[in-house]
Design an enzyme around this catalytic site. Sequence first.
Site, mmCIF file in Angstrom:
data_model
loop_
_atom_site.group_PDB
_atom_site.id
_atom_site.type_symbol
_atom_site.label_atom_id
_atom_site.label_comp_id
_atom_site.label_asym_id
_atom_site.label_seq_id
_atom_site.Cartn_x
_atom_site.Cartn_y
_atom_site.Cartn_z
ATOM 1 N N GLU A 11 0.772 -0.972 -4.985
ATOM 2 C CA GLU A 11 -0.447 -0.174 -5.177
ATOM 3 C C GLU A 11 -0.054 1.263 -5.464
ATOM 4 O OE1 GLU A 11 -3.449 2.736 -3.898
ATOM 5 O OE2 GLU A 11 -1.689 2.217 -2.687
ATOM 6 N N ASP A 49 0.821 -1.205 0.000
ATOM 7 C CA ASP A 49 0.000 0.000 0.000
ATOM 8 C C ASP A 49 0.857 1.259 0.000
ATOM 9 O OD1 ASP A 49 -2.720 1.321 0.467
ATOM 10 O OD2 ASP A 49 -1.573 2.080 2.177
#
Length: 479
Positions: A234, A193
């Site tokens: 991501e 992330d």
Amino acid sequence: MKLENQIMLITYADSLGSNLTEMNYLLNTHFREAVGGIHILPFFPSSADRGFAPMCYDHVDPKFGTYEQVQKIGQDYYLMFDFMVNHISRRSNYLKDFSERKDDSPYKDFFIRYKDFWRGGEPTQEQVDVIYKRKPRAPYIEIQFSDGTSEKLWCTFGEEQVDLNVVSPVIRQFFRDTLTDMCKRGASIIRLDAFAYAVKKPDTSCFFIEPEIWNLLHEIEDIVRPFGVEILPEIHEHYSIQHAIAKQGFWIYDFALPVLVLHALYSGDGENLKHWLEVSPKKQFTTLDTHDGIGIVDVKDLLKDEQIEFTKEKMFSQGANVKKIYNTATYNNLDIYQINTTYYSALGNNDKAYLLARAIQFFAPGIPQVYYVGMLAGANDIERMERTKNGRDINRHGYTVEEVEQEVQRPVVQKLLQLMKLRNTHPAFAVDGEIEVELEGNNGFQIRRTFEGQYILLKANLSTYDFCVSGTDISESSF
């Protein structure tokens, strides 16, 4: 389980039922053939951002369940875990120890201290201006030490998410220990992330800084490879960054597809979508919806600026109950790069349009991800969003077991589950298979997937939303 070419469901641990046990029951009762993998959004103890401010990774938040329950789900589905490369919770024991003991703490190099990062302890205005940031000022929080002194620490996102000093040996060891533990606990793929924000250097944008970002990515790859685990960075930005990552052999996200499909269905023009499907990497996960909004920045240069504006305006005018105010500070959302809506409501809660959008996604190169609200063709949850004043909560409805069992009876959901089962079972959808896209006559759109003599064909009208599917060993079906 290893990563498979099966549709991945994205869900919070308490959104399909109230916990992991109820989720597992619903999965095995209603979705076993439609779903092969599960991305359980952050299930660790967290202080903010719906799990994305983790305090630790070594246990599951008790309100969701235990790691044993996660691993039980992993017996039937391949699993994706989240690792927040960029930050950790302000309330973590790491920051608590640092706040208490300062330079005597073993975590004194865990965070990016302004006094060490910037010459003179503070950035110049010119240095602040070039940072790719989420705040109108330099990205920091100020922490107080037990001795009465204070310091600024780098903080890209919310004040509960304090950035990690990825160049320090103590953080590199933290990465190794945490990622190794995730692999042992059942992760098939680990989502990195906010990965592009992880590397910071003065006088740069502090976003996807090369070559350091590549070094970090390959170092993480080396940690998980012995376990047969994959990684998925991501990144929401220009599609060229995703393609650069794909060229290095990594899995990527297709975050451009959601807006390209909307534009095609709003306008009846499939030319831009056709081009994208033809140039997209094969080793990717496709999305239409996620736990965040629908990304706009990802289609820059894939649509003309006026086409992007047309699509955004349609999301507000045609989308059910979508208002521009939901993307403002009033609803705690200043991210101009995303529109908050469910995908079903972005298409005016139109069953035919929605099913066609999913069919296009399933025929696109890569492995599809379907968000739990999308799997149930969920409309905007205005009530929840008004209650929390969080714009993204419009697409974060929490379904009880009883609600799910009611929603799966809807014809649109039944047809969607049929499409998902077909995507999981037909051999022409092999990741390494071929794709041909054609435009036909007035708004006609056709996608053909082939692999080792097998084929499957989608024929659609982008204006009426009618479509049918035919192929090897299946009779023609209309939806």
